[in-house]
Design a protein around this motif. Structure first.
Motif, PDB file in Angstrom:
ATOM      1  N   HIS A 145      12.304  37.813  43.444  1.00 54.06           N
ATOM      2  CA  HIS A 145      12.787  38.281  42.139  1.00 54.06           C
ATOM      3  C   HIS A 145      12.168  37.418  41.055  1.00 54.06           C
ATOM      4  O   HIS A 145      12.166  36.191  41.184  1.00 54.06           O
ATOM      5  N   GLY A 146      11.714  38.047  39.985  1.00 57.04           N
ATOM      6  CA  GLY A 146      11.227  37.290  38.825  1.00 57.04           C
ATOM      7  C   GLY A 146      12.045  37.657  37.605  1.00 57.04           C
ATOM      8  O   GLY A 146      12.536  38.793  37.487  1.00 57.04           O
ATOM      9  N   PHE A 147      12.179  36.697  36.685  1.00 60.25           N
ATOM     10  CA  PHE A 147      13.031  36.893  35.517  1.00 60.25           C
ATOM     11  C   PHE A 147      12.423  36.204  34.301  1.00 60.25           C
ATOM     12  O   PHE A 147      11.983  35.053  34.391  1.00 60.25           O
ATOM     13  N   LEU A 148      12.395  36.919  33.177  1.00 59.39           N
ATOM     14  CA  LEU A 148      11.938  36.331  31.914  1.00 59.39           C
ATOM     15  C   LEU A 148      13.116  35.648  31.232  1.00 59.39           C
ATOM     16  O   LEU A 148      14.099  36.311  30.877  1.00 59.39           O
ATOM     17  N   GLU A 149      13.038  34.333  31.107  1.00 59.82           N
ATOM     18  CA  GLU A 149      14.145  33.573  30.497  1.00 59.82           C
ATOM     19  C   GLU A 149      14.117  33.689  28.974  1.00 59.82           C
ATOM     20  O   GLU A 149      15.121  33.991  28.342  1.00 59.82           O
ATOM     21  N   ARG A 150      12.955  33.397  28.388  1.00 57.01           N
ATOM     22  CA  ARG A 150      12.852  33.431  26.923  1.00 57.01           C
ATOM     23  C   ARG A 150      11.387  33.355  26.515  1.00 57.01           C
ATOM     24  O   ARG A 150      10.527  32.976  27.322  1.00 57.01           O
ATOM     25  N   MET A 162      22.402  49.610  39.773  1.00 54.94           N
ATOM     26  CA  MET A 162      21.009  49.168  39.799  1.00 54.94           C
ATOM     27  C   MET A 162      20.095  50.366  40.014  1.00 54.94           C
ATOM     28  O   MET A 162      20.313  51.154  40.921  1.00 54.94           O
ATOM     29  N   SER A 163      19.111  50.532  39.112  1.00 55.54           N
ATOM     30  CA  SER A 163      18.133  51.607  39.329  1.00 55.54           C
ATOM     31  C   SER A 163      16.730  51.025  39.245  1.00 55.54           C
ATOM     32  O   SER A 163      16.298  50.554  38.186  1.00 55.54           O
ATOM     33  N   LEU A 164      16.062  51.044  40.367  1.00 54.39           N
ATOM     34  CA  LEU A 164      14.757  50.398  40.456  1.00 54.39           C
ATOM     35  C   LEU A 164      13.642  51.361  40.066  1.00 54.39           C
ATOM     36  O   LEU A 164      13.611  52.502  40.510  1.00 54.39           O
ATOM     37  N   VAL A 165      12.753  50.869  39.220  1.00 49.19           N
ATOM     38  CA  VAL A 165      11.576  51.635  38.813  1.00 49.19           C
ATOM     39  C   VAL A 165      10.358  50.960  39.412  1.00 49.19           C
ATOM     40  O   VAL A 165      10.216  49.732  39.331  1.00 49.19           O
ATOM     41  N   LYS A 166       9.467  51.747  40.006  1.00 49.56           N
ATOM     42  CA  LYS A 166       8.248  51.153  40.573  1.00 49.56           C
ATOM     43  C   LYS A 166       7.241  50.900  39.450  1.00 49.56           C
ATOM     44  O   LYS A 166       6.939  51.798  38.670  1.00 49.56           O
ATOM     45  N   LEU A 167       6.768  49.661  39.352  1.00 57.24           N
ATOM     46  CA  LEU A 167       5.735  49.335  38.362  1.00 57.24           C
ATOM     47  C   LEU A 167       4.363  49.646  38.952  1.00 57.24           C
ATOM     48  O   LEU A 167       4.197  49.684  40.171  1.00 57.24           O
ATOM     49  N   GLN A 168       3.377  49.826  38.070  1.00 61.74           N
ATOM     50  CA  GLN A 168       2.101  50.382  38.538  1.00 61.74           C
ATOM     51  C   GLN A 168       1.247  49.399  39.350  1.00 61.74           C
ATOM     52  O   GLN A 168       0.401  49.810  40.132  1.00 61.74           O
ATOM     53  N   ALA A 184       6.862  43.983  32.147  1.00 60.93           N
ATOM     54  CA  ALA A 184       7.746  45.152  32.162  1.00 60.93           C
ATOM     55  C   ALA A 184       8.189  45.557  30.761  1.00 60.93           C
ATOM     56  O   ALA A 184       8.522  46.725  30.524  1.00 60.93           O
ATOM     57  N   SER A 185       8.204  44.602  29.833  1.00 60.15           N
ATOM     58  CA  SER A 185       8.677  44.953  28.489  1.00 60.15           C
ATOM     59  C   SER A 185       7.711  44.479  27.404  1.00 60.15           C
ATOM     60  O   SER A 185       8.111  44.302  26.253  1.00 60.15           O
ATOM     61  N   ASP A 186       6.450  44.253  27.755  1.00 62.61           N
ATOM     62  CA  ASP A 186       5.512  43.677  26.788  1.00 62.61           C
ATOM     63  C   ASP A 186       4.101  44.104  27.171  1.00 62.61           C
ATOM     64  O   ASP A 186       3.670  43.868  28.301  1.00 62.61           O
ATOM     65  N   ASP A 187       3.390  44.705  26.222  1.00 60.36           N
ATOM     66  CA  ASP A 187       2.035  45.168  26.522  1.00 60.36           C
ATOM     67  C   ASP A 187       0.975  44.080  26.384  1.00 60.36           C
ATOM     68  O   ASP A 187      -0.169  44.274  26.779  1.00 60.36           O
ATOM     69  N   ASP A 188       1.350  42.934  25.825  1.00 59.79           N
ATOM     70  CA  ASP A 188       0.370  41.863  25.668  1.00 59.79           C
ATOM     71  C   ASP A 188      -0.011  41.281  27.031  1.00 59.79           C
ATOM     72  O   ASP A 188       0.714  41.426  28.011  1.00 59.79           O
ATOM     73  N   ILE A 189      -1.145  40.592  27.061  1.00 60.11           N
ATOM     74  CA  ILE A 189      -1.617  39.963  28.295  1.00 60.11           C
ATOM     75  C   ILE A 189      -1.214  38.488  28.293  1.00 60.11           C
ATOM     76  O   ILE A 189      -1.474  37.772  27.318  1.00 60.11           O
ATOM     77  N   TYR A 190      -0.597  38.053  29.363  1.00 63.38           N
ATOM     78  CA  TYR A 190      -0.202  36.660  29.546  1.00 63.38           C
ATOM     79  C   TYR A 190      -0.893  36.093  30.782  1.00 63.38           C
ATOM     80  O   TYR A 190      -1.040  36.799  31.784  1.00 63.38           O
ATOM     81  N   VAL A 191      -1.276  34.816  30.710  1.00 69.96           N
ATOM     82  CA  VAL A 191      -1.796  34.135  31.902  1.00 69.96           C
ATOM     83  C   VAL A 191      -0.856  32.988  32.262  1.00 69.96           C
ATOM     84  O   VAL A 191      -0.159  32.447  31.396  1.00 69.96           O
ATOM     85  N   THR A 192      -0.866  32.605  33.519  1.00 69.05           N
ATOM     86  CA  THR A 192      -0.024  31.505  33.970  1.00 69.05           C
ATOM     87  C   THR A 192      -0.599  30.196  33.440  1.00 69.05           C
ATOM     88  O   THR A 192      -1.756  29.869  33.719  1.00 69.05           O
ATOM     89  N   PHE A 206       8.955  46.377  41.882  1.00 66.23           N
ATOM     90  CA  PHE A 206       9.980  47.209  41.261  1.00 66.23           C
ATOM     91  C   PHE A 206      10.674  46.426  40.162  1.00 66.23           C
ATOM     92  O   PHE A 206      10.683  45.192  40.160  1.00 66.23           O
ATOM     93  N   TRP A 207      11.271  47.176  39.240  1.00 67.92           N
ATOM     94  CA  TRP A 207      11.913  46.581  38.061  1.00 67.92           C
ATOM     95  C   TRP A 207      13.293  47.202  37.902  1.00 67.92           C
ATOM     96  O   TRP A 207      13.436  48.418  37.993  1.00 67.92           O
ATOM     97  N   ASP A 208      14.289  46.359  37.688  1.00 69.72           N
ATOM     98  CA  ASP A 208      15.641  46.855  37.392  1.00 69.72           C
ATOM     99  C   ASP A 208      15.940  46.575  35.928  1.00 69.72           C
ATOM    100  O   ASP A 208      16.064  45.414  35.528  1.00 69.72           O
ATOM    101  N   ASN A 209      16.067  47.646  35.159  1.00 65.94           N
ATOM    102  CA  ASN A 209      16.238  47.509  33.717  1.00 65.94           C
ATOM    103  C   ASN A 209      17.590  46.912  33.345  1.00 65.94           C
ATOM    104  O   ASN A 209      17.731  46.366  32.247  1.00 65.94           O
ATOM    105  N   GLU A 210      18.584  47.004  34.243  1.00 66.41           N
ATOM    106  CA  GLU A 210      19.906  46.413  33.947  1.00 66.41           C
ATOM    107  C   GLU A 210      19.868  44.896  34.093  1.00 66.41           C
ATOM    108  O   GLU A 210      20.167  44.157  33.163  1.00 66.41           O
TER     109      GLU A 210
END
Ligand SMILES: CCCCCCCC/C=C\CCCCCCCC(=O)SCCNC(=O)CCNC(=O)[C@H](O)C(C)(C)COP(=O)(O)OP(=O)(O)OC[C@H]1O[C@@H](n2cnc3c(N)ncnc32)[C@H](O)[C@@H]1OP(=O)(O)O
Length: 138
Positions: free
Chosen positions: A102-107, A1-7, A74-82, A30-34
């Protein structure tokens, strides 16, 4: 696991900084790319409470919302709202104890992004479970 700090977003109530938003919780994301999970660790203080010693559920919902939003960002530059947020409080969250969200993008389906999230205590117990549908803004 390698954590990257998001801005973070400077003005955000959850992940902002005190110059741009004096009321921000100022949490680091933080984001874990794995695993493709976001990590937000926090130790709530008394000012986070509803009932004495028990963290306010609405505030936990805000943290879960952010954990999921950043799992998309973390993997998308578009803007999303809840668009829709669901949350289950399984175990009380206490002031002064350490937790991790922890948050996770399912699909993704069209403009929708389906996400899930949890908040766990130091023993690994799940205290809060969440899910959301985020909508990509046109
Ligand atoms: C220098 C640094 C800069 C860095 C910048 C980084 C950026 C930040 C990155 C990351 C930070 C994240 C931190 C923030 C986290 C917190 C996020 C929030 O709290 S957001 C606030 C709360 N949410 C709102 O206020 C939304 C209010 N609602 C709306 O604006 C609209 O209703 C919206 C946009 C959601 C949809 O409106 P329409 O008119 O555009 O689109 P329609 O046609 O209604 O829906 C499009 C599709 O979405 C589905 N949809 C819409 N709402 C839905 C819902 N509630 N549930 C399920 N599906 C829904 C629809 O069924 C439709 O699906 P079909 O394309 O037909 O398949």
């Amino acid at each position: 696991m390698s954590l990257v700090k998001l801005q973070g977003t400077p003005s955000c109530f959850v992940c902002g900084n005190e110059n741009d938003n004096p009321r921000s919780l100022g949490l680091n994301i933080f984001w874990d790319n794995e695993s493709r999970y976001t990590f937000i660790s926090f130790i709530p203080d008394e000012s986070w409470c509803g009932y004495e010693g028990m963290v306010h559920g609405g505030l936990l919902a805000a943290i879960i919302d952010d954990a999921m939003a950043w799992s998309i960002k973390a993997s998308d530059d578009d803007i999303y709202v809840t668009g829709k947020l669901t949350i289950s409080f399984r175990k009380e969250v206490r002031c002064g104890k350490k937790y991790v969200a922890h948050g996770f993008l399912e699909r993704k389906e069209g403009r929708r992004a389906y996400t899930s999230a949890v908040i766990k205590d130091e023993e690994g117990n799940t205290c809060v479970e969440g899910g959301a549908i985020f909508i990509r803004v046109k």
